[in-house]
Structures are given as structure tokens and as C-alpha cells.
Design a protein around this motif. Structure first.
Motif, PDB file in Angstrom:
ATOM      1  N   SER A 107     -33.940 -14.093 -30.502  1.00 47.23           N
ATOM      2  CA  SER A 107     -33.419 -14.838 -29.382  1.00 47.23           C
ATOM      3  C   SER A 107     -33.153 -13.756 -28.192  1.00 47.23           C
ATOM      4  CB  SER A 107     -32.676 -15.860 -29.655  1.00 47.23           C
ATOM      5  OG  SER A 107     -32.973 -16.873 -30.497  1.00 47.23           O
ATOM      6  N   ARG A 108     -32.507 -12.684 -28.498  1.00 48.15           N
ATOM      7  CA  ARG A 108     -32.097 -11.538 -27.625  1.00 48.15           C
ATOM      8  C   ARG A 108     -33.316 -10.487 -27.516  1.00 48.15           C
ATOM      9  NH1 ARG A 108     -26.417 -12.665 -27.507  1.00 48.15           N
ATOM     10  NH2 ARG A 108     -26.426 -10.644 -26.139  1.00 48.15           N
ATOM     11  N   GLY A 126     -37.926 -20.529 -34.577  1.00 48.54           N
ATOM     12  CA  GLY A 126     -37.380 -21.207 -33.394  1.00 48.54           C
ATOM     13  C   GLY A 126     -36.768 -22.492 -33.666  1.00 48.54           C
ATOM     14  N   ALA A 182     -33.334 -21.056 -34.218  1.00 48.01           N
ATOM     15  CA  ALA A 182     -32.659 -20.874 -33.103  1.00 48.01           C
ATOM     16  C   ALA A 182     -32.018 -21.750 -32.363  1.00 48.01           C
ATOM     17  CB  ALA A 182     -33.808 -19.818 -32.094  1.00 48.01           C
ATOM     18  N   GLU A 183     -32.841 -22.841 -32.446  1.00 50.35           N
ATOM     19  CA  GLU A 183     -32.585 -24.138 -31.931  1.00 50.35           C
ATOM     20  C   GLU A 183     -31.165 -24.482 -32.355  1.00 50.35           C
ATOM     21  OE1 GLU A 183     -35.586 -26.659 -32.256  1.00 50.35           O
ATOM     22  OE2 GLU A 183     -36.697 -25.586 -30.598  1.00 50.35           O
ATOM     23  N   LYS A 236     -28.409 -22.266 -31.491  1.00 52.67           N
ATOM     24  CA  LYS A 236     -27.827 -22.493 -29.889  1.00 52.67           C
ATOM     25  C   LYS A 236     -26.765 -23.526 -29.953  1.00 52.67           C
ATOM     26  CE  LYS A 236     -29.460 -22.990 -25.213  1.00 52.67           C
ATOM     27  NZ  LYS A 236     -28.609 -24.114 -25.050  1.00 52.67           N
ATOM     28  N   VAL A 240     -26.145 -18.685 -30.464  1.00 56.20           N
ATOM     29  CA  VAL A 240     -26.981 -17.777 -29.439  1.00 56.20           C
ATOM     30  C   VAL A 240     -27.018 -18.464 -28.261  1.00 56.20           C
ATOM     31  CG1 VAL A 240     -28.450 -16.964 -31.116  1.00 56.20           C
ATOM     32  CG2 VAL A 240     -29.070 -18.857 -30.245  1.00 56.20           C
ATOM     33  N   LYS A 262     -29.662 -18.657 -25.812  1.00 54.99           N
ATOM     34  CA  LYS A 262     -30.851 -19.239 -25.539  1.00 54.99           C
ATOM     35  C   LYS A 262     -31.935 -19.213 -26.450  1.00 54.99           C
ATOM     36  CE  LYS A 262     -32.836 -15.049 -23.846  1.00 54.99           C
ATOM     37  NZ  LYS A 262     -33.594 -14.225 -22.707  1.00 54.99           N
ATOM     38  N   VAL A 263     -32.961 -20.261 -26.227  1.00 50.99           N
ATOM     39  CA  VAL A 263     -33.865 -20.003 -27.408  1.00 50.99           C
ATOM     40  C   VAL A 263     -35.226 -19.984 -26.479  1.00 50.99           C
ATOM     41  CG1 VAL A 263     -35.275 -21.849 -28.728  1.00 50.99           C
ATOM     42  CG2 VAL A 263     -32.811 -21.828 -28.559  1.00 50.99           C
ATOM     43  N   LEU A 264     -35.950 -18.989 -27.203  1.00 51.27           N
ATOM     44  CA  LEU A 264     -37.303 -18.690 -26.454  1.00 51.27           C
ATOM     45  C   LEU A 264     -38.141 -19.682 -26.468  1.00 51.27           C
ATOM     46  CD1 LEU A 264     -37.502 -14.982 -27.697  1.00 51.27           C
ATOM     47  CD2 LEU A 264     -36.333 -15.858 -25.509  1.00 51.27           C
ATOM     48  N   TYR A 290     -41.687 -17.808 -30.644  1.00 53.63           N
ATOM     49  CA  TYR A 290     -41.427 -16.662 -31.441  1.00 53.63           C
ATOM     50  C   TYR A 290     -42.362 -16.079 -32.270  1.00 53.63           C
ATOM     51  CZ  TYR A 290     -36.514 -18.177 -30.704  1.00 53.63           C
ATOM     52  OH  TYR A 290     -35.328 -18.277 -30.042  1.00 53.63           O
TER      53      TYR A 290
END
Length: 328
Positions: free
Chosen positions: A91-92, A298, A301-302, A305, A310, A312-314, A317
């Protein structure tokens, strides 16, 4: 808020270091964490040196974020970590590629409550001190469990401890519970009981898994090394899958894993049974490296967040996962 701020600081440090990746070590350095899996047997028995054909500097880390920091600095080229730290790093935009899903975590990570802590049900965690390595798969599972139980994590005193620190704090009576993996898990279970585990949390919608990742610049310049690493790893998994009943407490494979990880040999067969290890054929399917793994990163990551771990979420992925290093 202490939990959140420490986690953000760690991720920020990893993210900043990732921006300056440019050094290449002359010697192949590989980092791993102490999860119990068949690959650890191959490490202990020197099979990677034979399979890759060069000397390897093996480095053991307490948890995934520490592996990421070493990879970001250029000290480590290939590393072993869990899905939660991978999602945070991706995510970074840390330039990594996951090339093996080494384990789907089930009962090999668990939330144990100490005897005498007064915790008999989830609600009893409120006001108690619960230890977990921050930004690890166990941390993700703990947050997933609290969400499932409708418990506000801010009402639980969640502290950041490595597995080794958890064992020490447990023996002193400094903590009431811990979500972790072995060898710490095997030790604290002796004087505690399991409230839930990663398998149950996975069924609640927060699955976790372990991967092997390579720095993208290293993988691009040394695809054969990464492919050879994958080949040796998947052969170790295949050996376990074919001879699982023979990996008893007194067996040589279990002794090798105990020697490498420091886990009690008596615990290892059960811990191995507490994860699922995808085969070489499975790695290239849509469930894993050909799509499913990126989707799960993903989703992780959600969730991170949502929990403020984190920023942001891309949108996608898939750039952080590849099946091209898996042989036919």
C-alpha cells in the motif's frame, strides 16, 4: 492511541526506506520469521545452498515488519512474511513481489488468555492487556476477532511485543493475553487457554497467509535465483504433503525444524497441521498467485485502512504478486 501511533511510525519508517532502495548486497541474504512450515526443514538442512548453488546468509527476524525494514534498506533480498505486513508495504508502493504462498494460516496462530486473568469470554478482554507483534498476521487476526465480537480495540490495552518478548512478559504476569505464533504460542499455551485462532478468524472474513517475497530489482536481475528458491521451497512442501504421517516428534524433519526455530519438537506436528501449504500446481491457479493472492492483499489493505493502520488502498495489487518463478 499508543497502538495506532506506533504502528503508523513503523510503517512510515518502512515506507521512507523503500523510497531509497538502490543498494545490492554482494552475498545473497535471506530473511525469515519463525512460523512452523516445511520450508524451515529445507533451510535447516542446507537444501537452498545446494539448489541455488551459492552461499546464503540466513537471518532470523521476530516478525514481518522487521523483515520489510531489512529488505527496504537493501540488506535482505528475499524475505518471509505474512499477508498483513505485505499489504501494508504494498500500500506504500514498496517494490516487492510475492512469488510463493508458503502457508495459509489456520490454528498455528492463536489468541491465548492466561490462567487467572479472569478472561473467559471475548467481552472480558475489555480493560485487559493483550500483546501482539504490530502489523503482523496475528495483529490482523486480533483486530478481525475484535471486530467480529463488536469490541472497540481502543477499550483493550493492545501492546506491541515480539514473540520472544511475549513469552517473557507472560512468565512475569505482565500481560493477560496474546495473539502469536510458535515457539511463543507453544509456551504460553501451557498456562493458558485458546480463545480463538486464525482459522476461526478466517471464517469470520479475515484470512491470513504467509508468503516469500523478493525485492523487485533483485528478482529482475536474478530470476534464476528466485526460481531456484521457489523450486526448493515447493519440493519441501511436496515432501511434507506426501509423508505427513511420518513427520512425528522423533522424526528428522521435525528435529530440523525445532533446531532452526527453537520451537519444542513436541509441538511441531500439531503446528504443521495448523496450516495449509499450497502445492506447486496450486500456486499458479486463480486461487493463489494467478489472481486470488492479489485480491486477498487488497482486502487486507482495506481492513487495515479501516482500522487506521494504512493511509490508502491501491486500486490493484497484482503488481506485487507473480507466478512466473514457479516451474511447470
Amino acid at each position: 492511541m499508543k497502538t495506532l501511533n506506533l504502528a503508523k511510525s513503523l510503517l512510515a519508517a518502512v515506507g521512507i526506506a523503500a523510497l531509497s532502495i538502490n543498494a545490492q548486497a554482494a552475498e545473497l541474504t535471506i530473511g525469515y520469521i519463525n512460523g512452523i512450515d516445511p520450508i524451515k526443514r529445507a533451510i535447516a538442512d542446507g537444501e537452498y545452498e545446494k539448489g541455488i548453488g551459492e552461499k546464503i546468509d540466513w537471518r532470523k527476524f521476530d516478525a514481518g515488519p522487521a523483515v520489510l525494514a531489512a529488505m527496504a534498506s537493501g540488506d535482505v533480498q528475499i524475505g518471509n512474511l505474512g499477508s498483513s505486513p505485505l499489504a501494508a508495504a504494498a500500500s506504500r508502493n514498496m517494490p516487492l513481489v510475492a512469488f510463493i504462498v508458503s502457508a495459509q494460516i489456520r490454528s498455528s496462530e492463536a489468541l491465548v488468555v492466561r490462567n487467572g486473568s479472569g478472561i473467559t469470554k471475548p467481552e472480558d478482554l475489555i480493560g485487559k492487556t493483550v500483546a501482539v507483534p504490530f502489523v503482523s498476521t496475528s495483529h490482523y487476526s486480533l483486530l478481525g476477532a475484535l471486530k467480529h465480537w463488536n469490541l472497540d480495540p481502543r477499550k483493550v490495552n493492545i501492546v506491541n511485543l515480539t514473540p520472544a518478548q511475549i513469552t517473557a512478559a507472560w512468565s512475569r504476569g505482565d500481560i493477560d493475553a496474546a495473539f502469536t505464533w510458535s515457539p511463543a504460542l507453544g509456551e504460553i499455551r501451557k498456562t493458558g487457554k485458546i480463545l480463538t485462532d486464525a482459522s476461526e478468524v478466517s471464517n469470520w472474513g479475515a484470512p491470513t497467509f504467509e508468503v516469500w517475497v523478493a525485492r523487485k530489482d533483485f528478482a529482475e536481475k536474478n530470476p534464476k535465483v528466485v526460481a531456484d528458491f521457489a523450486r526448493v521451497s515447493l519440493a519441501a512442501i511436496a515432501d511434507y504433503s506426501a509423508h505427513k504421517k511420518d513427520w512425528t516428534v522423533a522424526s528428522e524433519p521435525v528435529k530440523s525444524i525445532a533446531r532452526l526455530t527453537g520451537a519444542n519438537a513436541a509441538d511441531i506436528p500439531e503446528l504443521l497441521d495448523g496450516s495449509y501449504f499450497p502445492s506447486a500446481a496450486e500456486q499458479k491457479t486463480s486461487q493463489f498467485l494467478a489472481g486470488g493472492t492479489a485480491l486477498e492483499i487488497g482486502k487486507t489493505a482495506e481492513f487495515l485502512k479501516e482500522q487506521g493502520k494504512v493511509e490508502k488502498v491501491l486500486p490493484d495489487y497484482s503488481a506485487f504478486v507473480s507466478d512466473r518463478f514457479i516451474g511447470e
